[in-house]
Design an enzyme around this catalytic site. Sequence first.
Site, PDB file in Angstrom:
ATOM      1  N   ASP A   1       0.808  -1.223   0.000  1.00  0.00           N
ATOM      2  CA  ASP A   1       0.000   0.000   0.000  1.00  0.00           C
ATOM      3  C   ASP A   1       0.838   1.269   0.000  1.00  0.00           C
ATOM      4  O   ASP A   1       0.678   2.145   0.859  1.00  0.00           O
ATOM      5  CB  ASP A   1      -0.945   0.010   1.218  1.00  0.00           C
ATOM      6  CG  ASP A   1      -1.788  -1.237   1.309  1.00  0.00           C
ATOM      7  OD1 ASP A   1      -2.315  -1.678   0.276  1.00  0.00           O
ATOM      8  OD2 ASP A   1      -1.927  -1.789   2.432  1.00  0.00           O
TER       9      ASP A   1
ATOM     10  N   GLU B   1     -11.491   1.129  -3.453  1.00  0.00           N
ATOM     11  CA  GLU B   1     -10.630   1.523  -2.335  1.00  0.00           C
ATOM     12  C   GLU B   1      -9.522   2.441  -2.836  1.00  0.00           C
ATOM     13  O   GLU B   1      -9.452   2.787  -4.011  1.00  0.00           O
ATOM     14  CB  GLU B   1     -10.036   0.278  -1.664  1.00  0.00           C
ATOM     15  CG  GLU B   1      -9.243  -0.608  -2.603  1.00  0.00           C
ATOM     16  CD  GLU B   1      -8.888  -1.952  -1.986  1.00  0.00           C
ATOM     17  OE1 GLU B   1      -9.009  -2.110  -0.765  1.00  0.00           O
ATOM     18  OE2 GLU B   1      -8.504  -2.858  -2.739  1.00  0.00           O
TER      19      GLU B   1
END
Length: 498
Positions: free
Chosen positions: A14, A174
């Site tokens: 991420d 997301e």
Amino acid sequence: MKISNPVIKGFYPDPSICKAGDTYYLVCSSFQFFPGVPLFESKDLINWRQIGHCLTRKSQIQLESVNSSGGVFAPTIRHHDGRFYMTTTNDTTHQNFYVWTDDIYGEWSEPIFVEQDGIDPSLYFEDGKAFFMSNGTDDQGVGGVVQCEIDIETGRKLTPSRSIWQGSGGRYLESPHLYKIKGTYYLMAAEGGTEYGHMVTYARGNDPFGPFEAYPGNPVLTNRNLGGYEVQGVGHGNLIEDDRGNWWIFHLGFRQIHRWLTYHHLGREVFLAPVTFGEDGWFQAGHNGTTLASFETDCIPHGVTQMEKKIDTFENTNWDLDWCYLRHPHHENYRLEENKLTLKGTGVTLDQADSPTFFAIRQKDFNAVISCDVSINHGEAGITVYMDENHHYDLAIRKIGTGYEVIKRLNIGDIKSVEKVVELTGGNRASLVIRATSTNYSFFLRAEEQEIDLGSAQSRYLSSEVAGGFTGVVIGLYAQSEGSSNEAEFSNFCCEYL
């Protein structure tokens, strides 16, 4: 020059990036490991050096008894008016928050919470205003990318949370990020889930709250249709412009263990791909919308060389940067010296969602030789290749009666099996060796210039496809003991990547 991916190897998922002056800064998620949110810097976008963590104090993040892949989810780092902000989610407590610092090499603030749900929060600044977005549900119950304006000093919402984009139709919308480029707002996100269907999508509009028009060529970046290709799971991207006006996308991806074996255990890593804008204002990414394991570019300044560290030892790693604990450690059980580590074992084992005496470094490549000398006075201590509390392989020395033995233990789900036992005849010290390939771990006891083979185990059983979750294998040194005090000494640690 030729750039090899990933640019940051191992369990660093991420990624988010920002720029301040002539330096780039990047953060990654950390889940149940502590300290939280590794922080890197680079001058050239391809060579990264870890300089700290954003969450270094127990007061900043609650990790007590969180399950594996709980805790700290995807962060975003931004730089505004001389101050750095990192916003993230504690998924276990379902809280979005941010911390800040005026000194990137120093400590970060206590958390400031924002009353907006969802995960993967991000900040956008413009004209004295701060906008906070996440993927979740707005104040009217509408799902999607949700945004509000906040007071950056307190985190208080100044406007209702409002759903501003529902994505391009993929599941698990997301990782939203907002950019203003040449007067147009670009809203980038991820869809498809952080697995083999992962992808980067985006839309654009004329206002921070939309409406947004989806890019006609979505997804702009994905490897979802590249069967038999090493790099998979491409998604969760961040845009950055360099000093020469070139645009790049940093994103996560993973390397599967074999062309035709769809398993990955090193975790999600940091990848880089070029971005080009067309005359119509839409941008394209990667090589025909895919990320390559390596690519040629003339956009990196001449003379820059991509460097790679091949050996990790106690002497050439930093205890505070390269190593990590499981959840909040009990520091009295750790003694860290220049070339030696002493661990005091407790009754907490690696099989518990707790804080065993455990110190780990991320595995950064498939092929490696891991070795360490271990001595104990009681209990058990050794090396573990650890995915989570239910999936790890242990090579350890333990005391039995008045003697000592070396064991190889496999922990796969509900199966906990000691597969091999070798009695030690020379006392309470053992030289332990693990040889890793993409598909197997092999375990050895080194004694009198010989190696005793304790067998092997397949890496696939430590993979995300088997274990689930969002983390990757770390190489852990651990100690545990029931009842009596146990001090284990570790020396001559070496992890050499081949």
